[in-house]
Design a protein around this motif. Structure first.
Motif, PDB file in Angstrom:
ATOM      1  N   LEU A 260      -2.234  23.625  59.549  1.00  0.00           N
ATOM      2  CA  LEU A 260      -2.123  23.147  60.812  1.00  0.00           C
ATOM      3  C   LEU A 260      -3.623  22.586  61.243  1.00  0.00           C
ATOM      4  O   LEU A 260      -4.065  23.953  61.958  1.00  0.00           O
ATOM      5  CB  LEU A 260      -0.859  23.802  61.517  1.00  0.00           C
ATOM      6  N   ASN A 261      -3.330  21.476  62.252  1.00  0.00           N
ATOM      7  CA  ASN A 261      -4.459  21.277  63.186  1.00  0.00           C
ATOM      8  C   ASN A 261      -4.069  22.309  64.124  1.00  0.00           C
ATOM      9  O   ASN A 261      -3.655  21.638  64.833  1.00  0.00           O
ATOM     10  CB  ASN A 261      -5.040  19.628  63.352  1.00  0.00           C
ATOM     11  N   PRO A 262      -5.124  22.560  65.415  1.00  0.00           N
ATOM     12  CA  PRO A 262      -4.514  23.269  65.931  1.00  0.00           C
ATOM     13  C   PRO A 262      -3.917  22.336  67.602  1.00  0.00           C
ATOM     14  O   PRO A 262      -5.460  21.291  67.683  1.00  0.00           O
ATOM     15  CB  PRO A 262      -5.684  23.946  66.950  1.00  0.00           C
ATOM     16  N   GLY A 263      -3.750  22.603  68.175  1.00  0.00           N
ATOM     17  CA  GLY A 263      -2.846  21.189  69.240  1.00  0.00           C
ATOM     18  C   GLY A 263      -2.353  20.197  68.577  1.00  0.00           C
ATOM     19  O   GLY A 263      -0.996  19.684  69.702  1.00  0.00           O
ATOM     20  N   GLN A 264      -1.956  20.686  66.869  1.00  0.00           N
ATOM     21  CA  GLN A 264      -0.694  19.401  67.117  1.00  0.00           C
ATOM     22  C   GLN A 264       0.496  19.845  65.246  1.00  0.00           C
ATOM     23  O   GLN A 264       0.127  18.994  65.163  1.00  0.00           O
ATOM     24  CB  GLN A 264      -2.051  18.595  65.600  1.00  0.00           C
ATOM     25  N   GLU A 265       0.102  21.091  65.645  1.00  0.00           N
ATOM     26  CA  GLU A 265       0.941  21.817  65.163  1.00  0.00           C
ATOM     27  C   GLU A 265       2.343  21.710  65.371  1.00  0.00           C
ATOM     28  O   GLU A 265       3.482  21.135  63.834  1.00  0.00           O
ATOM     29  CB  GLU A 265       0.638  23.195  65.989  1.00  0.00           C
ATOM     30  N   ARG A 266       2.815  20.693  66.772  1.00  0.00           N
ATOM     31  CA  ARG A 266       4.956  20.320  66.791  1.00  0.00           C
ATOM     32  C   ARG A 266       4.759  19.337  65.697  1.00  0.00           C
ATOM     33  O   ARG A 266       5.938  18.874  65.531  1.00  0.00           O
ATOM     34  CB  ARG A 266       4.706  20.166  68.367  1.00  0.00           C
ATOM     35  N   ALA A 267       3.659  18.000  66.194  1.00  0.00           N
ATOM     36  CA  ALA A 267       3.614  16.570  65.685  1.00  0.00           C
ATOM     37  C   ALA A 267       3.737  17.314  64.204  1.00  0.00           C
ATOM     38  O   ALA A 267       4.166  16.163  63.310  1.00  0.00           O
ATOM     39  CB  ALA A 267       2.400  15.734  65.867  1.00  0.00           C
ATOM     40  N   MET A 268       3.030  17.799  63.455  1.00  0.00           N
ATOM     41  CA  MET A 268       2.825  18.180  62.316  1.00  0.00           C
ATOM     42  C   MET A 268       4.015  18.422  61.654  1.00  0.00           C
ATOM     43  O   MET A 268       4.408  18.152  59.937  1.00  0.00           O
ATOM     44  CB  MET A 268       1.571  18.442  61.789  1.00  0.00           C
ATOM     45  N   LEU A 269       4.512  19.267  62.237  1.00  0.00           N
ATOM     46  CA  LEU A 269       5.986  19.799  62.271  1.00  0.00           C
ATOM     47  C   LEU A 269       7.200  19.027  61.980  1.00  0.00           C
ATOM     48  O   LEU A 269       8.287  19.351  62.083  1.00  0.00           O
ATOM     49  CB  LEU A 269       6.446  21.336  62.092  1.00  0.00           C
ATOM     50  N   ALA A 270       7.300  18.372  62.566  1.00  0.00           N
ATOM     51  CA  ALA A 270       7.691  17.102  63.379  1.00  0.00           C
ATOM     52  C   ALA A 270       9.165  16.915  62.655  1.00  0.00           C
ATOM     53  O   ALA A 270      10.709  17.528  63.191  1.00  0.00           O
ATOM     54  CB  ALA A 270       7.709  15.855  63.711  1.00  0.00           C
ATOM     55  N   ASP A 271       9.339  16.695  60.718  1.00  0.00           N
ATOM     56  CA  ASP A 271      10.569  16.950  60.495  1.00  0.00           C
ATOM     57  C   ASP A 271      10.624  17.697  59.634  1.00  0.00           C
ATOM     58  O   ASP A 271      12.358  17.512  58.902  1.00  0.00           O
ATOM     59  CB  ASP A 271       9.683  15.162  58.726  1.00  0.00           C
ATOM     60  N   ARG A 272      10.781  18.337  60.280  1.00  0.00           N
ATOM     61  CA  ARG A 272      11.578  19.612  60.068  1.00  0.00           C
ATOM     62  C   ARG A 272      11.584  20.873  60.806  1.00  0.00           C
ATOM     63  O   ARG A 272      12.624  21.539  60.662  1.00  0.00           O
ATOM     64  CB  ARG A 272      10.270  21.005  59.299  1.00  0.00           C
ATOM     65  N   MET A 273      11.644  20.518  61.765  1.00  0.00           N
ATOM     66  CA  MET A 273      12.348  20.427  63.147  1.00  0.00           C
ATOM     67  C   MET A 273      14.153  21.109  62.819  1.00  0.00           C
ATOM     68  O   MET A 273      14.613  19.997  62.290  1.00  0.00           O
ATOM     69  CB  MET A 273      12.277  19.989  64.619  1.00  0.00           C
ATOM     70  N   GLY A 274      14.083  22.064  63.435  1.00  0.00           N
ATOM     71  CA  GLY A 274      16.092  22.428  63.448  1.00  0.00           C
ATOM     72  C   GLY A 274      16.464  21.838  61.613  1.00  0.00           C
ATOM     73  O   GLY A 274      17.978  22.047  61.912  1.00  0.00           O
ATOM     74  N   LYS A 275      15.750  22.565  60.368  1.00  0.00           N
ATOM     75  CA  LYS A 275      15.917  22.732  59.339  1.00  0.00           C
ATOM     76  C   LYS A 275      16.302  23.622  58.674  1.00  0.00           C
ATOM     77  O   LYS A 275      16.972  23.630  57.294  1.00  0.00           O
ATOM     78  CB  LYS A 275      15.420  21.263  58.532  1.00  0.00           C
ATOM     79  N   ALA A 276      15.244  25.247  59.068  1.00  0.00           N
ATOM     80  CA  ALA A 276      14.803  26.087  58.803  1.00  0.00           C
ATOM     81  C   ALA A 276      16.076  27.354  58.843  1.00  0.00           C
ATOM     82  O   ALA A 276      16.230  27.254  60.229  1.00  0.00           O
ATOM     83  CB  ALA A 276      13.734  26.388  58.913  1.00  0.00           C
TER      84      ALA A 276
END
Length: 396
Positions: A260-276
């Protein structure tokens, strides 16, 4: 080397370690190793004696000393044989004068100890700097605790852990061929309890948000029989790069890594949201629970650094919660005994996130003590590193 020369060398190394602690530089082990490389004339007995001096001082002195000499003088004041080596001989330390500064001994500064969780009383503090044992975790994908017992018969089972095996701290376990074959990992019992507390199951989707080199990731893969899809994330490339070869050695085939790039974690994980189904947030922290293993961390603790850790923890636990599917679970873990990093952090999270609840009784009986919305493990009570664990359930 003469005994006096060993003391002087220890003083010089302590100077470098104290400076690095103040400036956020290299860890003590790295500094010691580099100092020994620069002194190839030192034999094995010399190196062992120097290391003992250095780490006796680090364990005894409560905060970064003004000098390595001040640290060693504090030890010499209580040790006549050590004091006698300050005789001004060639290559040795200068003679002691009464008005020289001495470093203060103790567990930690009063200000730092006031930040401890209320459960960390005087009896607990005495256990914080006792040398730690060596804990192993049998890798269920390749071995078992019974096999570890046959390989290391001088050990003992760790209560509450099906795969935990404890050895004397000086055991050179990683030099055994069983380690190269992936039969076990070196992992403190507290970290093993943390991985087990996630309650991961085969077939689930799991995110290890702060995976580092993957110790808990591998424990989760072992616990799920390599039948769960695990995403291991971190912002530290050097640490995360250690995971794939470790996973290969362990026989864990379903681990995916994501830098993960610092500060860009949320954007880089966008397609994983609410699925784990499960998310573990082993957040960066003060490391105060690991002082038995890394006593120099006391020298690195400052109010500013603690503030940064607390802010980062809040950001990560919020991010982790957004990754959890409805009804799924998030495990928040920090190797800390500081209240702000543990129970206070979880209390604040629950105030911010309506519908989330803190699970109870997710540790084996007798392990840990209730601390707000989670549990605190400590060396004195649990015989392991200090850890705060909280398991949180998302609303359906």
């Amino acid at each position: 080397m003469t005994p006096a020369a060993r003391v002087q060398t220890a003083i010089e190394i302590l100077d470098a370690i104290a400076a690095a602690a103040r400036d956020g530089g290299a860890p003590a082990d790295a500094i010691f190793a580099e100092a020994m490389r620069a002194r190839r004339y030192a034999g094995s007995k010399d190196r062992r004696a120097i290391r003992n001096h250095v780490y006796d001082a680090i364990r005894s002195i409560r905060s970064a000393p003004v000098s390595g000499r001040a640290a060693m003088l504090a030890l010499a004041d209580a040790d006549a044989e050590l004091a006698a080596l300050f005789d001004g001989a060639s290559y040795g330390p200068a003679a002691i004068t009464a008005d020289e500064p001495r470093a203060e001994t103790g567990l930690a500064t009063t200000a730092l100890m006031k930040l401890f969780d209320p459960l960390v009383g005087k009896a607990e503090r005495a256990a914080m700097l006792v040398r730690a044992p060596l804990d192993l975790r049998a890798n269920a994908l390749r071995s078992s605790r019974d096999e570890l017992a046959s390989i290391f018969p001088d050990g003992e089972a760790i209560a509450g852990l099906a795969d935990g095996w404890r050895l004397p701290g000086e055991t050179a376990a990683v030099q055994h061929t069983a380690y190269a074959e992936g039969q076990f990992e070196v992992q403190d019992a507290a970290s093993q309890f943390a991985a087990a507390a996630l309650a991961a199951e085969a077939g689930q989707t799991i995110v290890d948000l702060c995976a580092g080199a993957g110790g808990k990731t591998l424990a989760i893969a072992s616990a799920t029989g390599d039948a769960a899809a695990i995403l291991a994330c971190d912002t530290n490339r050097a640490r995360l790069q250690q995971l794939p070869p470790r996973a290969n050695r362990a026989g864990a085939t379903r681990i995916e890594t994501l830098l993960l790039n610092p500060g860009q974690e949320r954007a880089m994980l966008a397609d994983r949201m609410g699925k784990a189904d499960r998310v573990i947030v082993d957040a960066p922290c003060s490391g105060s629970g690991t002082w038995r293993r890394s006593p120099e961390l006391r020298w690195r603790s400052t109010p500013a650094r603690l503030d940064r850790h607390v802010a980062e923890q809040a950001k990560l636990i919020d991010l982790g919660s957004d990754l959890v599917a409805p009804g799924g679970k998030l495990l928040y873990a920090v190797c800390s005994i500081i209240e702000r990093e543990g129970r206070a952090q979880v209390d604040d999270f629950l105030k911010r996130h309506s519908g989330w609840t803190a699970d109870g009784d997710f540790l084996p009986a007798g392990v840990g003590r209730a601390a707000g919305g989670g549990y605190l493990l400590t060396p004195g009570h649990d015989g392991c590193d200090g850890f705060f664990l909280a398991r949180l359930t998302a609303p359906c």
